[in-house]
Design a protein around this motif. Structure first.
Motif, mmCIF file in Angstrom:
data_model
loop_
_atom_site.group_PDB
_atom_site.id
_atom_site.type_symbol
_atom_site.label_atom_id
_atom_site.label_comp_id
_atom_site.label_asym_id
_atom_site.label_seq_id
_atom_site.Cartn_x
_atom_site.Cartn_y
_atom_site.Cartn_z
ATOM 1 N N CYS A 191 45.801 52.775 39.340
ATOM 2 C CA CYS A 191 46.730 53.232 40.374
ATOM 3 C C CYS A 191 48.120 53.442 39.762
ATOM 4 N N PRO A 192 48.961 54.209 40.434
ATOM 5 C CA PRO A 192 50.299 54.466 39.859
ATOM 6 C C PRO A 192 51.247 53.286 40.034
ATOM 7 N N SER A 193 50.779 52.254 40.730
ATOM 8 C CA SER A 193 51.608 51.103 41.087
ATOM 9 C C SER A 193 52.619 51.527 42.162
ATOM 10 N N CYS A 194 53.117 50.571 42.888
ATOM 11 C CA CYS A 194 54.154 50.839 43.892
ATOM 12 C C CYS A 194 54.774 49.502 44.265
ATOM 13 N N ARG A 253 54.088 47.467 46.313
ATOM 14 C CA ARG A 253 53.158 46.400 46.713
ATOM 15 C C ARG A 253 52.520 45.692 45.520
ATOM 16 N N ALA A 254 52.639 46.304 44.330
ATOM 17 C CA ALA A 254 51.909 45.763 43.175
ATOM 18 C C ALA A 254 52.339 44.333 42.884
ATOM 19 N N MET A 265 43.562 48.237 39.456
ATOM 20 C CA MET A 265 44.312 48.492 40.682
ATOM 21 C C MET A 265 45.305 47.360 40.960
ATOM 22 N N GLY A 266 46.473 47.764 41.466
ATOM 23 C CA GLY A 266 47.588 46.828 41.570
ATOM 24 C C GLY A 266 47.600 45.898 42.761
ATOM 25 N N CYS A 267 46.876 46.212 43.824
ATOM 26 C CA CYS A 267 46.930 45.318 44.990
ATOM 27 C C CYS A 267 45.669 45.474 45.820
ATOM 28 N N VAL A 283 45.324 46.940 48.733
ATOM 29 C CA VAL A 283 45.219 48.058 49.679
ATOM 30 C C VAL A 283 44.042 48.972 49.303
ATOM 31 N N ASN A 284 44.123 49.559 48.103
ATOM 32 C CA ASN A 284 43.014 50.411 47.657
ATOM 33 C C ASN A 284 42.166 49.730 46.587
ATOM 34 N N GLY A 285 42.649 48.585 46.117
ATOM 35 C CA GLY A 285 42.018 47.928 44.983
ATOM 36 C C GLY A 285 40.543 47.640 45.168
HETATM 37 FE FE1 SF4 Z 1 50.402 50.455 45.331
HETATM 38 FE FE2 SF4 Z 1 48.295 48.907 45.672
HETATM 39 FE FE3 SF4 Z 1 47.979 51.550 45.721
HETATM 40 FE FE4 SF4 Z 1 48.502 50.340 43.431
HETATM 41 S S1 SF4 Z 1 46.657 50.033 44.722
HETATM 42 S S2 SF4 Z 1 49.543 52.138 44.226
HETATM 43 S S3 SF4 Z 1 49.831 48.713 44.057
HETATM 44 S S4 SF4 Z 1 49.116 50.326 47.179
#
Ligand code: SF4
Length: 371
Positions: free
Chosen positions: A275-278, A280-281, A308-310, A312-314
């Motif tokens: 993921c591009p990170s955001c 929420r990571a 994946m950083g979190c 949500v989609n992880g």
């Molecule tokens: Fe942000 Fe989580 Fe999506 Fe990664 S997976 S971009 S941290 S919402």
């Protein structure tokens, strides 16, 4: 009411003649091949073979070497014999080097007969020699070296000018019954290039070698090539590709292979879904993605790894991949084939993913997935 289903595949490949560049078939449905060109002085046989070995190891299937001098021509036999992949000699103006390349056992020659027409019967002799040796020829028209007559007619290197030039060059061989040809019509502007190839594809059945010429340094050239090749290949146009970068040729091969993998025209090897990170990571996604990519570099089995950083989609992406991590609170849930197998602290995520990837790879190899 559901949406009508849309086919998830590219247009059918364009029907073409087939040529064989040594052991690599080109056209008529053969897999799209990746090629590059050496940057060494060809006459330096050791350095040239060393670079060809590096290109071969990185997945290059056909290699081209420049042949601007007698010393280069004399080196061709040794290079063609020792290279593990077919060698194409790239020749301008000098018919004698074309004969030398054919005699040397080169798998193909790139030469524009328009360059050598002034030598009267030479085109005929080349057609005869190439035909007898089963050596195909690439006619390569480039915007920068377009015939003066066509430049005058069209004012600049338009798609029509490039195509007219290429078809005229082909006709010089066709007059002698020679059709073992592939063609390129390269331009540094992807939009002109795409339109030139589309036009060319509609006007002949020769296999096409795609290239954006003088595409620039690695970043710009990669994007120009990906955009142009993506457009053409998704329409079924293109039989072999060369990415031209002002960067070491191994980089060209990696980019070419990645373009084909991205389009599903070549089996994917390692694919990192990260993921591009955001905001929420809760872990350093860039570092994790880089370290996992480096740790799994060279993996020979097709493997999709989600980083994946979190949450949500992880979990969704990690579950869809062969292997993945969905991170949260400084920890990572490790997924293998859709199931959470453990939760580890951030400091252990990379090593755990690599460990699990190796187990999956071993299992795939046992099951005969790797080719
Ligand atoms: Fe942000 Fe989580 Fe999506 Fe990664 S997976 S971009 S941290 S919402």
């Amino acid at each position: 009411l559901g949406m009508p289903s849309v086919p998830v595949k590219l247009a059918e490949r364009r029907k073409t003649r087939r040529i064989n560049v040594g052991s690599v078939p080109v056209g008529d449905g053969a897999p799209v091949s990746v090629q590059s060109m050496t940057t060494t002085v060809t006459a330096d046989v050791g350095a040239t073979l060393q670079q060809i070995a590096e290109l071969t190891a990185s997945g290059c299937q056909i290699v081209r070497v420049a042949c601007p001098s007698q010393d280069d021509a004399e080196a061709l036999a040794q290079i063609a014999r020792k290279s593990q992949i077919p060698v194409i000699a790239d020749i301008h103006f000098q018919p004698k080097y074309v004969f030398a390349a054919i005699d040397a056992g080169c798998a193909a020659v790139r030469v524009n007969p328009g360059n050598i027409r002034q030598f009267d019967d030479k085109v005929k002799e080349i057609a005869r020699a190439a035909s007898a040796a089963g050596v195909p020829i690439r006619i390569g028209v480039n915007a920068g070296s377009l015939d003066k007559r066509l430049l005058a007619k069209y004012g600049r290197a338009t798609p029509e000018a490039l195509v007219e030039s290429a078809l005229w060059e082909c006709s010089l061989f066709e007059e002698h019954g020679f059709r073992d040809i592939k063609i390129s019509v390269k331009h540094n502007d992807p939009v002109v290039m795409v339109n030139a190839y589309r036009l060319l594809a509609s006007r002949c059945d020769y296999p096409l070698h795609l290239g954006v010429t003088e595409a620039g340094p690695a970043f710009q050239g990669t994007i120009k090539s990906a955009v142009a090749f993506g457009a053409l290949l998704s329409e079924g146009i293109g039989d072999t590709i060369r990415v031209s970068l002002s960067a070491p040729p191994v980089e060209e091969v990696k980019v070419g292979a990645q373009i084909l993998e991205s389009l599903g025209l070549r089996e994917r090897r390692l694919e990192i879904v990260s993921c591009p990170s955001c905001g929420r990571a809760q872990v350093d996604v860039y570092r994790l993605a880089d370290e996992v990519t480096a740790g799994l570099d060279g993996m020979e089995v097709p493997l999709r790894v989600a980083v994946m950083g979190c949450v949500v989609n992880g979990p969704g992406e990690a579950r869809e991949a062969d292997l993945g991590v969905a991170s949260g609170n400084g920890k990572g849930q490790i997924f293998v084939r859709g199931e959470v197998i453990k939760t580890v602290p951030e400091s252990k995520i990379v090593e755990t993913l690599i460990e699990e990837a190796l187990k999956i790879a071993e299992q795939m190899e046992r099951e005969g997935v790797a080719s």
